[in-house]
Design a protein around this motif. Structure first.
Motif, short mmCIF file in Angstrom:
data_model
loop_
_atom_site.label_atom_id
_atom_site.label_comp_id
_atom_site.label_asym_id
_atom_site.label_seq_id
_atom_site.Cartn_x
_atom_site.Cartn_y
_atom_site.Cartn_z
N GLY A 102 -18.24 -18.00 -30.57
CA GLY A 102 -18.48 -16.59 -30.84
C GLY A 102 -17.20 -15.83 -31.08
N PRO A 103 -17.23 -14.81 -31.96
CA PRO A 103 -16.02 -14.03 -32.28
C PRO A 103 -15.62 -13.09 -31.15
N CYS A 104 -14.59 -13.46 -30.41
CA CYS A 104 -14.14 -12.62 -29.30
C CYS A 104 -12.71 -12.11 -29.50
N LEU A 105 -12.12 -12.40 -30.65
CA LEU A 105 -10.80 -11.87 -31.02
C LEU A 105 -10.98 -10.96 -32.24
N PRO A 106 -10.08 -10.01 -32.46
CA PRO A 106 -10.24 -9.10 -33.61
C PRO A 106 -10.07 -9.82 -34.94
N CYS A 107 -10.82 -9.40 -35.93
CA CYS A 107 -10.65 -9.96 -37.27
C CYS A 107 -9.33 -9.44 -37.84
N PRO A 108 -8.78 -10.08 -38.86
CA PRO A 108 -7.47 -9.66 -39.41
C PRO A 108 -7.41 -8.19 -39.79
N LYS A 109 -8.49 -7.66 -40.38
CA LYS A 109 -8.47 -6.27 -40.83
C LYS A 109 -8.34 -5.30 -39.66
N THR A 110 -9.21 -5.44 -38.65
CA THR A 110 -9.18 -4.51 -37.53
C THR A 110 -7.90 -4.68 -36.71
N ARG A 111 -7.42 -5.91 -36.60
CA ARG A 111 -6.16 -6.15 -35.90
C ARG A 111 -5.02 -5.41 -36.59
N SER A 146 -7.23 -1.70 -15.36
CA SER A 146 -6.08 -0.85 -15.06
C SER A 146 -5.20 -0.73 -16.30
N LYS A 147 -4.22 0.15 -16.24
CA LYS A 147 -3.28 0.31 -17.36
C LYS A 147 -2.51 -0.99 -17.60
N GLU A 148 -2.14 -1.67 -16.52
CA GLU A 148 -1.41 -2.93 -16.66
C GLU A 148 -2.30 -4.00 -17.31
N GLU A 149 -3.54 -4.10 -16.87
CA GLU A 149 -4.47 -5.06 -17.47
C GLU A 149 -4.72 -4.73 -18.93
N TRP A 150 -4.80 -3.47 -19.25
CA TRP A 150 -5.02 -3.01 -20.62
C TRP A 150 -3.88 -3.44 -21.54
N VAL A 151 -2.64 -3.16 -21.15
CA VAL A 151 -1.50 -3.48 -22.01
C VAL A 151 -1.30 -4.99 -22.11
N LYS A 152 -1.36 -5.69 -20.98
CA LYS A 152 -1.17 -7.15 -21.00
C LYS A 152 -2.31 -7.84 -21.74
N GLY A 153 -3.53 -7.32 -21.55
CA GLY A 153 -4.67 -7.89 -22.25
C GLY A 153 -4.56 -7.69 -23.74
N MET A 154 -4.17 -6.49 -24.16
CA MET A 154 -4.02 -6.21 -25.59
C MET A 154 -2.89 -7.03 -26.21
N SER A 155 -1.87 -7.33 -25.44
CA SER A 155 -0.76 -8.14 -25.95
C SER A 155 -1.26 -9.53 -26.35
N ILE A 156 -2.10 -10.12 -25.50
CA ILE A 156 -2.67 -11.43 -25.82
C ILE A 156 -3.72 -11.30 -26.92
N TYR A 157 -4.56 -10.30 -26.81
CA TYR A 157 -5.66 -10.06 -27.75
C TYR A 157 -5.15 -9.88 -29.18
N ALA A 195 -5.78 -0.32 -47.75
CA ALA A 195 -7.20 -0.63 -47.93
C ALA A 195 -7.91 -0.74 -46.59
N ALA A 196 -7.25 -1.40 -45.64
CA ALA A 196 -7.87 -1.57 -44.32
C ALA A 196 -8.01 -0.23 -43.62
N ALA A 197 -6.98 0.60 -43.74
CA ALA A 197 -7.02 1.91 -43.06
C ALA A 197 -8.11 2.79 -43.65
N ALA A 198 -8.30 2.68 -44.95
CA ALA A 198 -9.32 3.51 -45.61
C ALA A 198 -10.72 3.16 -45.13
N GLU A 199 -10.91 1.88 -44.71
CA GLU A 199 -12.23 1.44 -44.28
C GLU A 199 -12.46 1.66 -42.80
N SER A 200 -11.41 2.02 -42.07
CA SER A 200 -11.52 2.12 -40.63
C SER A 200 -11.62 3.57 -40.17
#
Length: 233
Positions: free
Chosen positions: A189-198, A85-96, A222-227
């Motif tokens: 296993g990597p389940c959180l975003p790496c510094p660049k993508t974050r 849901s939208k609520e799960e999305w925003v709250k999840g991204m806040s922790i992520y 630099a990060a934006a150019a690669e994304s």
């Protein structure tokens, strides 16, 4: 009222409601941009299904492991209805993206744990650890039986983290291990975003006024150019 104005009003109202929750660590502008992105990725559906969420993880956070993508979906899907849901999305991204060490420890534990002692208590079993590490490790050409190496690594991890020696990790054991050594946060296993993508993702939802005040550091450029990620319109 024109449809686009109504949509903006709805997004603003939903953002105001979500911002009342102390766990949401975004500004109102960031929440609104997250909601716009949700609508774009879910194709204006009220909830996002597993496949569209996997697309987000793959395209925006460069996640490629099928098992971890499915388990990350599970960690976001708090009501277990197989939709986000939208609520799960925003709250999840806040922790992520902005969670404290303890919050992210709970998130990673939820990703890693597939076994349960009972209906309410989840654990990370020996089988869970073996399955995840087997996916993460690259087989070497000289290895006759790579599975033996995985078993040895599983034993090593349990020796370090399984304090009561019952062959599985409770949340408290995992949390204690991570607090003592934060490098164990993504031990399975990597389940959180790496510094660049974050960084790039956060810049894409940032308030334009903040961007102007913060300037464009070389790291961000630099990060934006690669994304492939672009700011939410």
């Amino acid at each position: 009222m024109p449809e686009n104005i109504q949509n903006k009003l709805n997004i603003s109202q939903i953002a105001d409601k979500l911002l009342k929750d102390a766990s949401v660590r975004f500004s109102k502008c960031e929440v609104e941009n997250l909601l716009k992105l949700f609508s774009k990725c879910s194709r204006d559906a009220e909830k996002m299904d597993r496949m569209r969420f996997r697309d987000v993880l793959h395209n925006m956070f460069e996640m490629t492991d099928d098992m971890l993508m499915d388990r990350t979906f599970k960690a976001f899907d708090r009501d277990n209805d197989s939709l986000i849901s939208k609520e799960e999305w925003v709250k999840g991204m806040s922790i992520y993206l902005k969670g404290s060490l303890e919050e992210q420890a709970k998130f990673c534990f939820d990703v890693y744990s597939m076994s349960a002692v009972n209906a309410t208590e989840s654990v990370i079993s020996r089988e869970d650890i073996h399955s995840m590490l087997k996916h993460c490790l690259v087989k070497q050409p000289t290895e006759e039986d790579p599975d033996e190496g995985v078993k040895d690594l599983v034993d090593l991890m349990l020796k370090k983290m399984d304090f009561d020696k019952d062959g599985r990790l409770s949340y408290e054991e995992y949390r204690r291990s991570v607090v003592e050594d934060p490098l164990l946060l993504e031990a399975f296993g990597p389940c959180l975003p790496c510094p660049k993508t974050r960084l790039v993702f956060l810049r894409s939802i940032e308030d334009p006024k903040m961007k102007k005040n913060n300037g464009n550091s070389g790291e961000v450029v630099a990060a934006a150019a690669e994304s492939k990620l672009r700011p939410v319109p």
